[in-house]
Motif scaffolding. Structure first.
Motif, mmCIF file in Angstrom:
data_model
loop_
_atom_site.group_PDB
_atom_site.id
_atom_site.type_symbol
_atom_site.label_atom_id
_atom_site.label_comp_id
_atom_site.label_asym_id
_atom_site.label_seq_id
_atom_site.Cartn_x
_atom_site.Cartn_y
_atom_site.Cartn_z
ATOM 1 N N THR A 29 37.896 -88.299 8.513
ATOM 2 C CA THR A 29 37.869 -86.938 8.247
ATOM 3 C C THR A 29 36.470 -86.387 7.652
ATOM 4 O OG1 THR A 29 40.247 -87.234 7.429
ATOM 5 C CG2 THR A 29 38.923 -85.019 6.668
ATOM 6 N N ALA A 30 35.765 -87.128 6.909
ATOM 7 C CA ALA A 30 34.416 -86.794 6.415
ATOM 8 C C ALA A 30 33.428 -86.764 7.563
ATOM 9 C CB ALA A 30 33.968 -87.830 5.415
ATOM 10 N N ILE A 31 33.090 -87.653 8.440
ATOM 11 C CA ILE A 31 32.461 -87.567 9.507
ATOM 12 C C ILE A 31 32.738 -86.586 10.522
ATOM 13 C CG2 ILE A 31 33.272 -89.594 11.017
ATOM 14 C CD1 ILE A 31 30.247 -90.310 11.047
ATOM 15 N N GLU A 32 34.015 -86.345 10.898
ATOM 16 C CA GLU A 32 34.434 -85.586 11.870
ATOM 17 C C GLU A 32 34.202 -84.076 11.291
ATOM 18 O OE1 GLU A 32 38.214 -84.676 14.599
ATOM 19 O OE2 GLU A 32 38.416 -86.733 13.742
ATOM 20 N N SER A 33 34.387 -83.694 9.963
ATOM 21 C CA SER A 33 34.241 -82.383 9.390
ATOM 22 C C SER A 33 32.850 -81.936 9.559
ATOM 23 C CB SER A 33 34.945 -82.366 8.110
ATOM 24 O OG SER A 33 34.515 -83.286 7.208
ATOM 25 N N ALA A 34 31.926 -83.103 9.106
ATOM 26 C CA ALA A 34 30.428 -82.864 9.159
ATOM 27 C C ALA A 34 29.952 -82.463 10.533
ATOM 28 C CB ALA A 34 29.825 -84.091 8.532
ATOM 29 N N LEU A 35 30.525 -83.404 11.391
ATOM 30 C CA LEU A 35 29.888 -82.928 12.835
ATOM 31 C C LEU A 35 30.512 -81.619 13.360
ATOM 32 C CD1 LEU A 35 31.036 -86.452 14.412
ATOM 33 C CD2 LEU A 35 28.525 -85.714 14.029
ATOM 34 N N LEU A 36 31.568 -81.224 12.883
ATOM 35 C CA LEU A 36 32.335 -79.972 13.373
ATOM 36 C C LEU A 36 31.250 -78.893 12.837
ATOM 37 C CD1 LEU A 36 35.970 -80.426 13.386
ATOM 38 C CD2 LEU A 36 34.669 -80.163 15.427
ATOM 39 N N VAL A 37 30.918 -78.876 11.296
ATOM 40 C CA VAL A 37 30.030 -78.031 10.809
ATOM 41 C C VAL A 37 28.928 -77.849 11.531
ATOM 42 C CG1 VAL A 37 28.762 -77.736 8.694
ATOM 43 C CG2 VAL A 37 31.200 -78.222 8.335
ATOM 44 N N TYR A 38 28.273 -78.992 11.950
ATOM 45 C CA TYR A 38 26.905 -78.921 12.856
ATOM 46 C C TYR A 38 27.157 -78.324 13.874
ATOM 47 C CZ TYR A 38 24.423 -81.378 9.137
ATOM 48 O OH TYR A 38 23.705 -81.748 8.051
ATOM 49 N N LEU A 39 28.222 -78.951 14.725
ATOM 50 C CA LEU A 39 28.495 -78.175 16.013
ATOM 51 C C LEU A 39 28.642 -76.556 16.021
ATOM 52 C CD1 LEU A 39 31.033 -80.330 17.680
ATOM 53 C CD2 LEU A 39 28.700 -79.732 18.600
ATOM 54 N N HIS A 40 29.514 -76.205 15.102
ATOM 55 C CA HIS A 40 29.698 -74.548 14.936
ATOM 56 C C HIS A 40 28.362 -73.827 14.462
ATOM 57 C CE1 HIS A 40 32.197 -71.164 14.660
ATOM 58 N NE2 HIS A 40 31.827 -71.211 13.189
ATOM 59 N N ALA A 41 27.592 -74.425 13.627
ATOM 60 C CA ALA A 41 26.215 -74.004 12.982
ATOM 61 C C ALA A 41 25.509 -73.663 14.279
ATOM 62 C CB ALA A 41 25.632 -74.651 11.998
ATOM 63 N N LEU A 42 25.227 -74.965 15.191
ATOM 64 C CA LEU A 42 24.364 -74.659 16.440
ATOM 65 C C LEU A 42 24.974 -73.487 17.079
ATOM 66 C CD1 LEU A 42 23.729 -78.393 17.227
ATOM 67 C CD2 LEU A 42 21.889 -76.813 16.292
ATOM 68 N N ALA A 43 26.329 -73.558 17.548
ATOM 69 C CA ALA A 43 26.891 -72.508 18.448
ATOM 70 C C ALA A 43 26.500 -71.127 17.927
ATOM 71 C CB ALA A 43 28.457 -72.593 18.444
ATOM 72 N N LEU A 44 26.569 -71.121 16.587
ATOM 73 C CA LEU A 44 26.295 -69.591 16.067
ATOM 74 C C LEU A 44 24.732 -69.334 16.047
ATOM 75 C CD1 LEU A 44 28.640 -69.536 12.943
ATOM 76 C CD2 LEU A 44 28.820 -68.314 14.976
ATOM 77 N N GLY A 45 23.757 -70.174 16.199
ATOM 78 C CA GLY A 45 22.354 -70.132 16.518
ATOM 79 C C GLY A 45 21.565 -70.541 15.362
ATOM 80 N N TYR A 46 22.431 -71.276 14.328
ATOM 81 C CA TYR A 46 21.416 -72.123 13.343
ATOM 82 C C TYR A 46 20.708 -73.264 13.844
ATOM 83 C CZ TYR A 46 23.909 -68.695 10.213
ATOM 84 O OH TYR A 46 24.329 -67.517 9.425
ATOM 85 N N ARG A 47 19.700 -73.400 13.521
ATOM 86 C CA ARG A 47 18.891 -74.633 14.169
ATOM 87 C C ARG A 47 18.523 -75.636 13.167
ATOM 88 N NH1 ARG A 47 21.367 -73.931 17.959
ATOM 89 N NH2 ARG A 47 20.683 -72.530 19.356
ATOM 90 N N ARG A 48 18.926 -75.239 11.655
ATOM 91 C CA ARG A 48 18.488 -76.261 10.665
ATOM 92 C C ARG A 48 19.508 -76.035 9.625
ATOM 93 N NH1 ARG A 48 14.179 -74.347 7.868
ATOM 94 N NH2 ARG A 48 14.453 -72.256 8.455
ATOM 95 N N SER A 49 19.429 -76.777 8.644
ATOM 96 C CA SER A 49 20.581 -76.794 7.527
ATOM 97 C C SER A 49 19.779 -77.097 6.319
ATOM 98 C CB SER A 49 21.780 -77.666 7.796
ATOM 99 O OG SER A 49 22.675 -77.457 6.654
ATOM 100 N N HIS A 50 19.940 -76.528 5.318
ATOM 101 C CA HIS A 50 19.689 -76.952 3.839
ATOM 102 C C HIS A 50 20.707 -77.022 3.108
ATOM 103 C CE1 HIS A 50 19.921 -72.481 4.029
ATOM 104 N NE2 HIS A 50 20.249 -72.569 2.719
ATOM 105 N N PHE A 51 20.619 -78.164 1.979
ATOM 106 C CA PHE A 51 21.738 -78.304 1.148
ATOM 107 C C PHE A 51 21.285 -79.095 -0.116
ATOM 108 C CE2 PHE A 51 21.947 -80.845 4.616
ATOM 109 C CZ PHE A 51 21.942 -82.150 4.097
#
Length: 183
Positions: A107-129
């Motif tokens: 669940t953890a890894i799959e949810s993180a991957l989905l977050v990144y996939l969705h962010a890329l699809a929306l046009g985000y190219r980086r993440s900060h946290f």
């Protein structure tokens, strides 16, 4: 071009889970997870008030600059929470990540991957946290994905991850994604 605002009707389908926007109807689940002292020792505390949680979820749901998600099984069993928020140009922050006891190990890894996939699809190219100092398992998780420490405060480590590292992680862990999910 700025990344798109968050569509609250989206359902992000993974191999074994899906992410959907949290609504006030999820307040009991959110409050139960957010009230678990062991799980939230590295997060901001919340009021143990169901109506306050409903109100916060309604406000969050109406805000186009954030997407607070419930992590679910395909049949709707709620497994956890994750939030995308604080857009800054082509970078998005994500966190508030909690997974209930007994959830499948992936669940953890799959949810993180989905977050990144969705962010890329929306046009985000980086993440900060940021991650609280002492939250070693989460720090290892993020650095294993390629996140780089940018700075520290007394209580937090601030990270960033760029598109190349995100895409490398998506490729490395593609077995956790449905066929054809790679961007």
């Amino acid at each position: 071009m700025s990344p798109a605002p968050f569509d609250k009707s989206v359902r992000l389908q993974g191999r074994n889970i899906l992410l959907r926007a949290a609504t006030p109807d999820d307040a009991d689940f959110v409050l139960a997870l957010r009230s678990d002292a062991a799980k939230t020792r590295f997060l901001q505390p919340v009021q143990a008030d169901l109506q306050a949680q409903r109100d916060w979820l309604a406000k969050s749901h109406a805000d186009p600059r954030q997407l607070y998600c419930v992590i679910c099984t395909p049949d709707g069993e709620r497994l956890g929470l994750v939030r995308l928020y604080d857009p800054q140009g082509d970078s998005i922050c994500w966190g508030s990540w909690l997974i209930k006891d007994g959830a499948p190990a992936s669940t953890a890894i799959e949810s993180a991957l989905l977050v990144y996939l969705h962010a890329l699809a929306l046009g985000y190219r980086r993440s900060h946290f940021d991650v609280r100092i002492g939250n070693d398992s989460v720090i290892r998780f993020h650095t294993g994905f390629g996140a780089v420490e940018q700075r520290r405060s007394e209580q937090d480590i601030y990270f960033s991850i760029g598109e190349d590292a995100i895409r490398a992680a998506l490729h490395k862990y593609r077995r956790y994604l449905p066929a054809g999910a790679m961007p």
